[in-house]
Design an enzyme around this catalytic site. Structure first.
Site, PDB file in Angstrom:
ATOM      1  CG  ASP A  12      -2.254   1.223   0.899  1.00  0.00           C
ATOM      2  OD1 ASP A  12      -3.085   0.735   1.733  1.00  0.00           O
ATOM      3  OD2 ASP A  12      -1.588   2.273   1.012  1.00  0.00           O
TER       4      ASP A  12
ATOM      5  CG  ASP B 259      -2.726   3.402  -2.106  1.00  0.00           C
ATOM      6  OD1 ASP B 259      -3.566   2.620  -2.788  1.00  0.00           O
ATOM      7  OD2 ASP B 259      -1.810   3.875  -1.265  1.00  0.00           O
ATOM      8  CD  GLU B 260      -5.939  -1.958  -0.519  1.00  0.00           C
ATOM      9  OE1 GLU B 260      -6.195  -0.893  -0.719  1.00  0.00           O
ATOM     10  OE2 GLU B 260      -5.440  -2.891   0.059  1.00  0.00           O
TER      11      GLU B 260
HETATM   12  N1  DCP Z   1      -8.552   8.609  -1.552  1.00  0.00           N
HETATM   13  C1  DCP Z   1      -9.579   9.557  -1.831  1.00  0.00           C
HETATM   14  N2  DCP Z   1     -10.295   9.995  -1.152  1.00  0.00           N
HETATM   15  C2  DCP Z   1     -10.453   9.786   0.425  1.00  0.00           C
HETATM   16  C3  DCP Z   1      -9.087   7.907   0.148  1.00  0.00           C
HETATM   17  C4  DCP Z   1      -8.310   8.147  -0.622  1.00  0.00           C
HETATM   18  O1  DCP Z   1      -9.691  10.424  -3.292  1.00  0.00           O
HETATM   19  N3  DCP Z   1     -11.202   9.730   0.962  1.00  0.00           N
HETATM   20  C5  DCP Z   1      -7.234   8.515  -2.624  1.00  0.00           C
HETATM   21  C6  DCP Z   1      -6.248   9.537  -2.342  1.00  0.00           C
HETATM   22  C7  DCP Z   1      -4.810   8.351  -1.670  1.00  0.00           C
HETATM   23  C8  DCP Z   1      -5.326   7.614  -2.196  1.00  0.00           C
HETATM   24  O2  DCP Z   1      -7.155   7.168  -2.978  1.00  0.00           O
HETATM   25  O3  DCP Z   1      -3.868   9.331  -1.990  1.00  0.00           O
HETATM   26  C9  DCP Z   1      -4.637   6.283  -1.158  1.00  0.00           C
HETATM   27  O4  DCP Z   1      -6.042   6.150  -0.412  1.00  0.00           O
HETATM   28  P1  DCP Z   1      -4.840   5.103   1.003  1.00  0.00           P
HETATM   29  O5  DCP Z   1      -5.991   5.037   2.133  1.00  0.00           O
HETATM   30  O6  DCP Z   1      -4.179   4.136   0.402  1.00  0.00           O
HETATM   31  O7  DCP Z   1      -4.415   6.421   0.967  1.00  0.00           O
HETATM   32  P2  DCP Z   1      -2.947   6.938   1.092  1.00  0.00           P
HETATM   33  O8  DCP Z   1      -2.374   6.303   0.210  1.00  0.00           O
HETATM   34  O9  DCP Z   1      -2.945   8.402   1.056  1.00  0.00           O
HETATM   35  O10 DCP Z   1      -1.870   7.047   2.812  1.00  0.00           O
HETATM   36  P3  DCP Z   1      -1.670   5.842   3.361  1.00  0.00           P
HETATM   37  O11 DCP Z   1      -0.339   5.666   3.826  1.00  0.00           O
HETATM   38  O12 DCP Z   1      -2.242   6.447   4.558  1.00  0.00           O
HETATM   39  O13 DCP Z   1      -1.987   4.541   2.643  1.00  0.00           O
HETATM   40 MG    MG Z   2      -2.049   4.321   0.493  1.00  0.00          MG
END
Ligand code: DCP
Ligand code: MG
Length: 419
Positions: free
Chosen positions: A22, A130-131
């Protein structure tokens, strides 16, 4: 095959090695990739950040910004309360850099990561932008699994330039919890004999399939941690939650029989976009739909998909979801048609206030192409086809976010196998 039985020569479940990747604050990391001065700085990515705009929501925040309480799905005004714009307060360190969402760029970065993961896995299942899960049983061994996990992180960092967190475990749900356990830049390996001890102290809400409502119900039964859940009487859980209760119990013990499988061919492809509030200007809706139609048609082309059904989705206040679709006599790959049919179907909404618009193609058939091409990292936006083949039906919600404001432009993760 019933659980407990094993084909001769096939590895038992305990012998599988599953890796979950992730990406860390993914959109923010992508912004840092093209703007390296943002490294180490508080960065907030979202919609509605253009100068003067006060509505919109946070897609993600860098960990520096999270330290100030800014998080995904938060409204921009709350984010700005915590961290004003740096541009307007150049000498104040308690500020952040705000950047708008650029899905095309994030998808391109995601695609590069996917290429690396494809090389490193026996089997790859992409879950969202991203996963992904990798079955790496044939590539490594428990004794060296940590080094393998580090190698995956390093290749992504070196070749793409964005940070990832990795969890390695004997099954998917534990691997996912492990990747989240030490973010950002995490690497957590949970070998088969460590699974129970690793899970025991975690709150029940961390267990796959247990949402906030179920977690509250469990808490009221005195079950707060995965360890409590593992020790609970399965019959009691069954009485309260039915078959799900037994599944929770198994999962709390670290027992998850799902195998890492590539995504099947999608049943439909869609893309949707929320407005910043509700709009009345129908031209704006048509313009947005044109862009979405082009993107969906392009995605279908990339995957070698022909479509027979073209549909639209229109969300009107408060949160009424309307879908309309037209089924064609035969399968086509015609971007212009996607656009014109979408426009026709939208006509009846002229004059209404609209929060969100989406375009979808369904009833897909595929020309002969490599399955790997279909297992695309850009999986966002796929939905199961409706049983009625695209007539007006209530679409299945694929969004995991309850706050509609938080559903950002073109962010439509297919989490159907996750939630
Ligand atoms: N995303 C979004 N709206 C949300 C949650 C996430 O648009 N409410 C998008 C932005 C993030 C991406 O999806 O960058 C990936 O979601 P993640 O939950 O994996 O969050 P992040 O990668 O940003 O942070 P982490 O380091 O916690 O994985
Ligand atoms: Mg993420």
């Amino acid at each position: 095959m019933p659980r407990g039985e094993t084909l001769p020569g096939a590895p038992t479940e305990e012998e599988r090695i599953v890796l979950h990747v992730d990406m860390d604050c993914f959109y923010a990391s992508c912004e840092r990739l093209r703007e390296p001065t943002l490294r180490g700085e508080p960065v907030v990515v979202g919609m509605g950040y253009e100068a003067g705009e006060q509505t919109g929501a946070v897609a993600t925040a860098s960990y520096e910004a999270r330290d100030h309480g800014v998080e995904s799905a938060m409204g921009i005004s709350s984010a700005l309360d915590r961290l004003p714009r740096r541009e307007e307060n150049p000498n104040d360190p308690e500020t952040a850099w705000y950047r708008p969402v650029d899905m095309d760029f994030y998808e391109a970065v995601s695609e590069q990561v996917r290429e690396i993961l494809t090389e490193l896995a026996d089997t790859l299942r992409v879950v969202s932008i991203d996963e992904a899960y990798l079955d790496v049983t044939e590539r490594t061994a428990w004794e060296v699994a940590e080094g393998f996990g580090r190698h995956v992180k390093q290749r992504i960092a070196r070749e793409v330039g964005v940070p990832a967190s990795v969890g390695v475990a004997p099954n998917m749900s534990t691997a996912k919890i492990a990747s989240d356990h030490d973010k950002p830049d995490g690497l957590v390996v949970v070998s088969p004999d460590e699974v129970a001890d690793f899970l025991a102290p975690l709150p029940v809400g961390d267990i796959h399939g247990i949402g906030p409502v179920t977690a509250d119900e469990l808490t009221s039964m005195g079950i707060e941690t995965a360890g409590d859940l593992a020790a609970a009487d399965p019959a009691e859980l069954r009485a309260k939650f039915g078959e799900r209760g037994e599944e929770f119990h198994r999962r709390a013990l670290g027992d998850d029989p799902r195998q890492v499988e590539p995504r099947g061919k999608p049943k439909s492809l869609s893309r949707e976009s929320a407005f910043d509030g509700a709009v009345e200007d129908f031209d704006l809706v048509v313009e947005r739909a044109t862009g979405l139609a082009g993107a969906v048609a392009q995605r279908a082309k990339r995957r070698g998909a022909l479509y027979r059904t073209i549909g639209v989705k229109v969300v009107t206040p408060p949160y009424d979801v309307n879908t309309r679709a037209k089924t064609l006599p035969g399968p086509v790959d015609e971007p212009d048609l996607v656009e014109s049919v979408a426009h026709d179907l939208l006509e009846e909404f002229d004059g209404e206030r609209i929060r969100k618009v989406g375009v979808r193609v369904a009833n897909l058939s595929f020309s002969d192409r490599d399955q790997a091409d279909l297992d695309s990292w850009d999986g966002g936006g796929e939905e199961e086809a409706t049983a009625t083949g695209g007539r007006d039906t209530e679409p299945k919600e694929t969004d995991r976010y309850t706050n509609d404001q938080a559903r950002l432009f073109e962010y439509d993760p297919d989490r159907t196998d996750e939630d």
